[in-house]
Design a protein around this motif. Structure first.
Motif, PDB file in Angstrom:
ATOM      1  N   THR A 190      33.362  41.388  50.460  1.00 19.70           N
ATOM      2  CA  THR A 190      33.614  40.046  50.190  1.00 19.70           C
ATOM      3  C   THR A 190      35.089  39.638  51.435  1.00 19.70           C
ATOM      4  O   THR A 190      35.345  40.449  51.896  1.00 19.70           O
TER       5      THR A 190
ATOM      6  N   SER B  99      39.980  37.939  49.268  1.00 20.09           N
ATOM      7  CA  SER B  99      40.193  36.899  48.511  1.00 20.09           C
ATOM      8  C   SER B  99      39.953  37.791  46.905  1.00 20.09           C
ATOM      9  O   SER B  99      39.097  37.579  46.338  1.00 20.09           O
ATOM     10  N   GLU B 100      41.111  38.083  46.502  1.00 16.77           N
ATOM     11  CA  GLU B 100      40.979  38.668  45.139  1.00 16.77           C
ATOM     12  C   GLU B 100      40.793  37.988  43.896  1.00 16.77           C
ATOM     13  O   GLU B 100      40.044  38.283  43.063  1.00 16.77           O
ATOM     14  N   ASP B 101      41.420  36.777  44.314  1.00 19.18           N
ATOM     15  CA  ASP B 101      41.149  36.019  43.128  1.00 19.18           C
ATOM     16  C   ASP B 101      39.702  35.376  42.704  1.00 19.18           C
ATOM     17  O   ASP B 101      38.884  35.617  41.842  1.00 19.18           O
ATOM     18  N   ALA B 102      39.114  35.156  44.057  1.00 24.35           N
ATOM     19  CA  ALA B 102      37.740  34.470  43.985  1.00 24.35           C
ATOM     20  C   ALA B 102      36.765  35.889  43.855  1.00 24.35           C
ATOM     21  O   ALA B 102      35.685  35.709  43.305  1.00 24.35           O
ATOM     22  N   MET B 103      37.090  37.113  44.273  1.00 22.31           N
ATOM     23  CA  MET B 103      36.233  38.285  43.961  1.00 22.31           C
ATOM     24  C   MET B 103      36.049  38.309  42.461  1.00 22.31           C
ATOM     25  O   MET B 103      34.993  38.591  41.979  1.00 22.31           O
TER      26      MET B 103
ATOM     27  N   GLY C 255      36.807  35.929  40.275  1.00 19.74           N
ATOM     28  CA  GLY C 255      35.893  34.657  39.579  1.00 19.74           C
ATOM     29  C   GLY C 255      34.751  34.997  39.893  1.00 19.74           C
ATOM     30  O   GLY C 255      34.010  34.611  38.768  1.00 19.74           O
ATOM     31  N   THR C 256      34.144  35.243  40.954  1.00 21.14           N
ATOM     32  CA  THR C 256      32.848  35.471  41.116  1.00 21.14           C
ATOM     33  C   THR C 256      31.997  36.492  40.408  1.00 21.14           C
ATOM     34  O   THR C 256      31.314  36.075  39.650  1.00 21.14           O
TER      35      THR C 256
ATOM     36  N   SER D 168      35.334  29.783  41.630  1.00 14.52           N
ATOM     37  CA  SER D 168      34.690  31.030  42.106  1.00 14.52           C
ATOM     38  C   SER D 168      33.926  31.449  40.756  1.00 14.52           C
ATOM     39  O   SER D 168      32.842  32.217  40.941  1.00 14.52           O
ATOM     40  N   VAL D 169      34.247  30.988  39.693  1.00 15.27           N
ATOM     41  CA  VAL D 169      33.388  31.468  38.439  1.00 15.27           C
ATOM     42  C   VAL D 169      32.129  30.834  38.777  1.00 15.27           C
ATOM     43  O   VAL D 169      31.028  31.377  38.407  1.00 15.27           O
TER      44      VAL D 169
ATOM     45  N   GLY E  89      30.028  32.678  41.116  1.00 18.02           N
ATOM     46  CA  GLY E  89      29.505  33.914  40.553  1.00 18.02           C
ATOM     47  C   GLY E  89      28.312  33.643  39.792  1.00 18.02           C
ATOM     48  O   GLY E  89      27.540  34.269  39.757  1.00 18.02           O
TER      49      GLY E  89
ATOM     50  N   GLU F 246      40.406  30.190  47.857  1.00 17.65           N
ATOM     51  CA  GLU F 246      39.469  31.423  47.783  1.00 17.65           C
ATOM     52  C   GLU F 246      38.074  31.175  47.294  1.00 17.65           C
ATOM     53  O   GLU F 246      37.158  31.226  47.986  1.00 17.65           O
TER      54      GLU F 246
END
Lengths: 322, 344
Positions: A55, A58-62, A64-65, B133-134, B137, B168
């Protein structure tokens, strides 16, 4: 053949990827031949193409994803490069993952691996123990395996849990701790373990401090003093019953934690014993934590900053003298 | 590739009327519903905030209108029109605002913090940018599961564009090459703060290039343009092109919430072309082009208002949650609930 704590984490992930199509690993520098800053995923990207993904920083987006993927039925494992950096993802973990089930009845089965705790020379931003912060918020399960066996079985269990799990793996134990083989039996998540039975005082602790406590217990044995050591294993939920049973046997309690002193796991354990087991205590409960400063870089400072065999032993004597 | 629609262009004459009227109907009902919510709030019948999308109905409705089953929609604070277009039942809105235990959030969360993840509509959290980002995912997982033809759409404002989470999230979407559309509505005020204290770039759409997105701009007060530009962005995402950023320009025609009189909105900005009321503009177009006559509009209003009244009346008759009967367990794995949580 022997297995280190780190190898157990890698083997658990290999098994998870092998056994469950829904599992993928998401993190920084974890793919390719590199296999992660600590090599916890070494070889896995090649073995499981498309399921061990690098990744951006981007800890937040990691996280979130991972939340989105989990809500869609996957079982993501997020590797934070260091537990300390998970502070960037705090919002996603606490407010998005932690509230999701309560608010929408949609399970959010993410596992966030936090390489935690101090090692020599790592300094303020690569040494933190963050289990207290995560445990404070609702909706999360927080685990701190202290043995090779627990590192393996608790990671496999973590991924199976339908809720967000914060899995705090201790970096000091990565290479120091070895077992003969991967375990075939396990203790369920949420149960503490009496690692060493004793008679005179209970040390309740978790993660790498379990081993410091065991060293201290060994030391006191020569004097005919038997310390009981309880490894919490799971910080949330906290196995109050096992702790109370131990205090019932010894009448004395010392909580040891590597995290900062204000609040946190040691304070919570003492609060529970004081409210639910006051009558069991023959002396005031005590606790010892790291000092209330950022974690120092130099080994001379670092070894004094965290609880160590010497400071734990001194505290034990203090409680025994009461 | 930047396909910027002309600023302030007159309402397109060749709008497909069926979609246009469908969109208008939803916008119209949204306005009626939100007026009702505001009056319930003033009457003390709603606890907590009420957040309206007044002035943003055209861009919002277009966000929901081109999505299909299997798509992911993550609306934000001013997206009543988009939520309705996506298929959210009116009664669930009323239930959430009025705190009915039968609503999707069962009184555990309120107002715009509602959703139905199973139906593809995520429940926003208040922290802006967190949903980007959710959605990524969700889309990544759909691809891993072998699903095809899906897209995700999420909305944001010019204020929300300035958070780290948005940055991000936008970046990781492009890195993962997921079919995402982000519709950013620049309504010129983030709560009370005007744009000169939010960002210093000439135009937010310029950021598209920096993220590897395709960008487009749209006059958020012009329904035909909103339908055209947002449907194109949805189509492009579905066709596998890079993530899409649409930046719409409007003025927020209400307070941040109904507690806010918005006295900080300047008289000058109210004279800008983006300050026009999208609903009024659409209504004018409909009358001018005789798509519906005045009488027809009156009748439509009556029908829409009756539906709103029914939704509110239903929610009002339902029971409120009861603290002593609530299940105070935040984890789905009950045996892993921490004891004191359940004991107290």
């Amino acid at each position: 053949m022997s297995v280190t704590y780190l190898e157990a984490i890698r083997e658990a992930q290999a098994k998870l990827l092998r056994d469950d199509d829904r599992v993928f690993i998401y993190g920084q520098d974890i793919a390719g031949k590199f296999g992660g800053a600590f090599k916890a995923t070494k070889g896995l990207a090649e073995q499981f193409p498309g399921r061990v993904l690098n990744t951006p920083i981007s800890e937040d987006a990691m996280v979130g994803t991972a939340i989105g993927a989990a809500m869609e039925g996957m079982r993501p494992i997020v590797e934070m490069q260091f537990a300390d950096f998970s502070s960037v993802a705090l919002n996603q973990i606490l407010n998005n993952a932690g509230t999701q089930y309560w608010r929408t009845q949609t399970p959010c089965p993410i596992t966030v691996r936090l390489p935690s705790g101090g090692t020599k020379g790592s300094g303020p931003f690569h040494s933190q123990s963050m289990e207290g912060i995560y445990s404070h918020y609702p909706g999360l399960v927080v685990l701190t395996p202290a043995t090779v066996e627990d590192a393996y079985t608790m990671l496999i269990d973590a991924v199976a849990i339908d809720d967000p799990v914060i899995y705090c793996e201790h970096k000091y134990l990565y290479y120091h701790l070895k077992a003969d083989a991967l375990p075939t039996e396990k203790l369920p998540i949420g149960k503490a373990r009496v690692v060493r039975p004793g008679r005179d005082l209970s040390i309740v602790t978790n993660s790498a401090m379990v081993h410091e406590a065991l060293a201290v217990a060994q030391q006191f044995r020569a004097e005919g003093i038997e310390l009981e050591v309880v490894d919490l294993r799971s910080v949330k939920p906290l196995d109050t019953a096992t702790v109370l049973a131990s205090v019932a046997r010894t009448g004395r309690l010392l909580c040891v934690g590597e995290a900062f002193p204000w609040g946190g796991v040691t304070a919570e354990v003492i609060a529970r014993v004081a409210t639910e087991g006051f009558h069991l205590l023959d002396a005031a409960p005590a606790r010892i934590n790291a000092k209330d400063t950022p974690i120092p870089y130099h080994p001379n400072l670092w070894s004094e900053h965290r609880p160590n065999a010497k400071t734990i032993a001194a505290k034990v004597r203090q409680v025994l003298a009461e | 590739m930047l396909q910027t629609a002309e600023r302030g262009a007159s309402t397109s004459k060749n709008a497909p009327h069926e979609k246009y009227l469908k969109a208008f109907r939803i916008m119209f009902q949204t306005r009626i519903f939100e007026e009702k919510l505001a009056s319930l709030y003033r009457g003390g019948l709603i606890t907590g905030g009420v957040y309206l999308g007044k002035g943003q109905e055209a861009v919002s409705v277009a966000c929901g209108l081109f999505l299909q089953k299997g798509d992911v929609f993550a609306p934000l604070i001013r997206d009543q029109a988009g939520r309705s277009a996506f298929g959210e039942p009116l009664v669930d809105v009323a239930r959430t605002y009025l705190g009915s235990r039968s609503g999707p959030m069962r009184g555990r969360d309120g107002n715009i913090h509602r959703g139905c993840p199973k139906a593809g509509q995520l429940a926003m959290i208040s922290h802006l940018g967190a949903m980007v980002s959710v959605v990524v995912g969700k889309l990544l997982a759909k691809r891993m599961k072998g699903e095809k033809g899906f897209i995700g759409l999420t909305t944001i404002g010019e204020g929300g564009m300035q958070t780290g989470a948005t940055h991000e999230g936008m970046n990781i979407a492009a890195v993962e090459r997921v079919p995402l559309v982000i519709v950013a509505t620049n309504n010129h005020y983030a709560y009370s703060t005007p744009n000169d204290r939010q960002f210093a770039c000439a135009d937010l759409v310029d950021r598209a290039k920096g993220y590897g997105y395709e960008g487009s701009s749209v006059d958020g007060t012009d329904l035909a343009q909103c339908l055209e530009v947002i449907s194109a962005a949805v189509k492009h995402a579905r066709a596998g092109r890079p993530p899409q950023l649409v930046v719409a320009s409007t003025l927020r025609l209400a307070g941040h919430g109904e507690h806010d009189d918005a006295s900080y909105v300047t008289e000058d900005i109210k004279r800008e072309s983006f300050a026009q009321d999208a609903l009024q503009r659409t209504e004018q177009f409909i009358l001018e082009h005789e798509l519906v006559d005045r009488e027809g509009l009156q009748q439509m209003r009556a029908e829409l208002a009756a539906e709103v009244d029914e939704a509110v009346a239903t929610a009002q008759q339902e029971e409120a949650p009861v603290g002593s009967e609530e299940d105070w367990c935040a984890v789905s794995t009950r045996e892993l609930a921490d004891e004191p949580t359940l004991a107290e």
